[in-house]
Design a protein around this motif. Structure first.
Motif, PDB file in Angstrom:
ATOM      1  N   TYR A  44      24.695  63.224  56.925  1.00 10.94           N
ATOM      2  CA  TYR A  44      25.310  62.501  55.795  1.00 10.94           C
ATOM      3  C   TYR A  44      24.384  61.435  55.220  1.00 10.94           C
ATOM      4  O   TYR A  44      24.355  61.222  54.014  1.00 10.94           O
ATOM      5  CB  TYR A  44      26.724  61.983  56.120  1.00 10.94           C
ATOM      6  N   VAL A  45      23.578  60.816  56.082  1.00  9.74           N
ATOM      7  CA  VAL A  45      22.635  59.819  55.551  1.00  9.74           C
ATOM      8  C   VAL A  45      21.554  60.527  54.733  1.00  9.74           C
ATOM      9  O   VAL A  45      21.163  60.064  53.661  1.00  9.74           O
ATOM     10  CB  VAL A  45      22.016  58.958  56.677  1.00  9.74           C
ATOM     11  N   ALA A  46      21.067  61.689  55.228  1.00 10.72           N
ATOM     12  CA  ALA A  46      20.085  62.459  54.461  1.00 10.72           C
ATOM     13  C   ALA A  46      20.709  62.886  53.133  1.00 10.72           C
ATOM     14  O   ALA A  46      20.066  62.829  52.082  1.00 10.72           O
ATOM     15  CB  ALA A  46      19.620  63.675  55.256  1.00 10.72           C
ATOM     16  N   GLY A  47      21.968  63.291  53.172  1.00  9.76           N
ATOM     17  CA  GLY A  47      22.672  63.717  51.954  1.00  9.76           C
ATOM     18  C   GLY A  47      22.811  62.572  50.958  1.00  9.76           C
ATOM     19  O   GLY A  47      22.550  62.733  49.760  1.00  9.76           O
ATOM     20  N   GLU A  48      23.177  61.402  51.452  1.00  5.60           N
ATOM     21  CA  GLU A  48      23.350  60.249  50.560  1.00  5.60           C
ATOM     22  C   GLU A  48      22.030  59.806  49.949  1.00  5.60           C
ATOM     23  O   GLU A  48      22.002  59.179  48.906  1.00  5.60           O
ATOM     24  CB  GLU A  48      23.938  59.066  51.352  1.00  5.60           C
ATOM     25  N   ALA A  53      12.800  64.177  50.474  1.00  7.44           N
ATOM     26  CA  ALA A  53      11.871  63.058  50.656  1.00  7.44           C
ATOM     27  C   ALA A  53      12.338  62.178  51.815  1.00  7.44           C
ATOM     28  O   ALA A  53      11.530  61.695  52.622  1.00  7.44           O
ATOM     29  CB  ALA A  53      11.777  62.252  49.370  1.00  7.44           C
ATOM     30  N   PHE A  54      13.655  61.992  51.910  1.00  4.69           N
ATOM     31  CA  PHE A  54      14.223  61.198  53.007  1.00  4.69           C
ATOM     32  C   PHE A  54      13.849  61.823  54.352  1.00  4.69           C
ATOM     33  O   PHE A  54      13.421  61.131  55.282  1.00  4.69           O
ATOM     34  CB  PHE A  54      15.750  61.128  52.859  1.00  4.69           C
ATOM     35  N   VAL A  55      14.003  63.141  54.450  1.00  4.52           N
ATOM     36  CA  VAL A  55      13.730  63.833  55.717  1.00  4.52           C
ATOM     37  C   VAL A  55      12.259  63.658  56.113  1.00  4.52           C
ATOM     38  O   VAL A  55      11.940  63.404  57.275  1.00  4.52           O
ATOM     39  CB  VAL A  55      14.100  65.334  55.619  1.00  4.52           C
TER      40      VAL A  55
END
Ligand code: PFF
Length: 467
Positions: A44-48, A53-55
């Motif tokens: 969910y944090v990656a989704g938000e 790029a977050f990953v």
């Protein structure tokens, strides 16, 4: 507090016993690392934060900052052989610096208490979902039904309070009995079983029709979506998922036999933890897209996607029950680690029995947990700064306290401890040692501080003021 002279540092023994084997230690640390952070929080944090790029930033943080901090924590723990507060005081003095390093341990104790106050509430959800799965609540259900089940569940604060209470009671029970008994067996079965079940689910999500979109979302970095706040969130997630920056791994390291390789053990744990998180993402994002859900849906994401997928599978009620049982176990073995610094400190500092200490800490955490219980219902509209009470406790602990703890731990191991002490613990002075030393001295502390300053806009402010 215990003061032990430098002379006996090599032979120091822990007051709580040691792990029965190298494998027992790796299992315990893996049990602490693999938890809700991998399966509930990472997706969910990656989704938000927009995915790809977050990953990528998360992976960089895990290997360049997380791994050296984990090694630092274990070596400090093993050298001090005390609870994190006493260990930092003792080593601070022994390395010719100051006892005041104890505050790093102190911050870890507080962080563990705050994190567990919400962790236990979410773990309570998994317990409730075991019961729902057994009853076949998700069999054949569509996205809307599963969404409604989640919505009405978190809307009922009494039910959340009951589940939170139950989970805290389970945690206190294990911690009171001592870390090792039972834990080893639980982790030995749970981690491989979780892995296998995730692979089964991966098989399902590959055939969901949206596997490609899921993979693209996770691995195609779009740096235009990345803000410094997302970078901070990625770094916070790296700390949270590896259980580092708060002394839990230090406390576990205190029970580690002399001969175990810290580098090898850390590499094993980091690999297991990262693989499980990535696997969870690969299962969840295709399902999100296949069912027209929103990846930025927040803490309910896993509780809305997986029951949906499981409900469509043959034998769905069985697999869904199994999945939530395993997730509860994973949360349980992590919760134990979150309590350990506070409990070990109370036992040593105030000569309490483990059972008493576990009760005292558990009651405090249980009471604090009501902040999170109510964040999803009665107090859902009470928002400030990062959102609800839950959002703020999460931000304060994962994104600020843990990385800050990491700065101090890396600086302590890299700058305050002499090379002899660290090389002695890490067992060599070859390339692996040099890489660790460089990462702990420069990359971790500077990287973390840089992200902090960027996220609060201080660097830009200074640049504007002087530029
Ligand atoms: N690493 C755990 C998870 O990913 O769920 C959370 C955690 C456990 C953090 C223990 C810190 C800790 F000491």
């Amino acid at each position: 507090m215990h003061s032990v002279s430098a002379a006996d540092s090599g032979k120091r023994i822990s007051l709580h016993g040691t792990w029965s084997s190298r494998m027992a230690f790796i299992l315990a640390v893996t049990g602490s690392a693999v938890g809700l952070g991998n399966i509930w929080k990472f997706p969910y944090v990656a989704g938000e934060n927009g995915g790809g790029a977050f990953v990528l930033v998360y992976l960089a943080c895990v290997f360049l900052i997380g791994m050296p901090v984990m090694m630092s924590e274990i070596l400090i723990g093993r050298r001090g052989r005390r609870n994190p507060v006493a260990t930092m005081a003792l080593l601070g003095e022994e390395e010719g610096h100051s006892r005041q390093w104890l505050w790093v341990g102190g911050m870890g104790v507080v962080a563990g208490i705050l994190i567990l106050s919400y962790y236990s509430v979410i773990a309570g959800w998994t317990l409730a979902y075991v019961v729902k799965s057994v009853g076949g609540a998700f069999s054949g259900a569509d996205a809307e039904t599963v969404g409604n089940i989640f919505g009405s569940f978190v809307g009922d604060w009494r039910l959340l309070a009951v589940c939170h209470t139950l989970f805290m009671a389970l945690t206190v029970f294990v911690v009171a009995r001592g870390v090792e008994r039972g834990l080893e067996q639980a982790v030995r079965v749970m981690v491989p079983a979780l892995l296998i079940l995730l692979l089964v689910l991966l098989g399902y999500s590959v055939t969901s029709g949206s596997f490609r979109s899921g993979v693209e979302f996770m691995f195609t970095p779009d740096f235009s979506k990345l803000t410094w706040d997302s970078v901070l969130a990625a770094m916070g997630q790296a700390f949270f998922t590896l259980s580092i920056g708060m002394g839990a791994i230090m406390a576990y390291g205190a029970y580690l036999p002399e001969e175990t390789s810290i580098t090898g053990a850390s590499a094993a744990v980091v690999t297991a933890d990262t693989s499980i998180a990535i696997l969870a993402g690969l299962v969840i994002f295709p399902l999100v897209f296949a069912n027209g859900l929103n990846p930025a849906d927040g803490p309910g994401l896993v509780f809305q996607t997986l029951p949906l997928a499981l409900g469509q599978m043959p034998g769905g009620a069985f697999f869904s029950t199994l999945f939530f049982v395993l997730l509860s176990f994973a949360a349980w073995t992590s919760a134990i680690g979150l309590m350990e610094p506070a409990v070990a400190w109370l036992v040593e500092r105030y000569q309490r029995s483990r059972a008493q200490a576990a009760m005292i800490v558990g009651t405090l955490i249980w009471a604090l947990g009501f902040g999170t219980v109510l964040s999803f219902n009665l107090l859902a509209d009470l928002t400030f700064y990062k959102g609800t009470l839950f959002d703020n406790v999460d931000h304060l602990t994962s994104n600020i306290m843990l990385p800050l703890g990491g700065v101090f731990i890396a600086v302590f191991a890299g700058w305050i401890m002499c090379r002899n002490s660290t090389a002695d613990e890490l067992g060599n002075t070859g390339t692996a040692y040099k890489v660790w030393h460089f990462l702990a001295r420069y990359v971790a502390p500077i990287g973390i501080l840089f992200v902090f300053l960027k996220a609060v806009g201080l660097l830009d402010w200074v640049a504007a003021a002087f530029g």
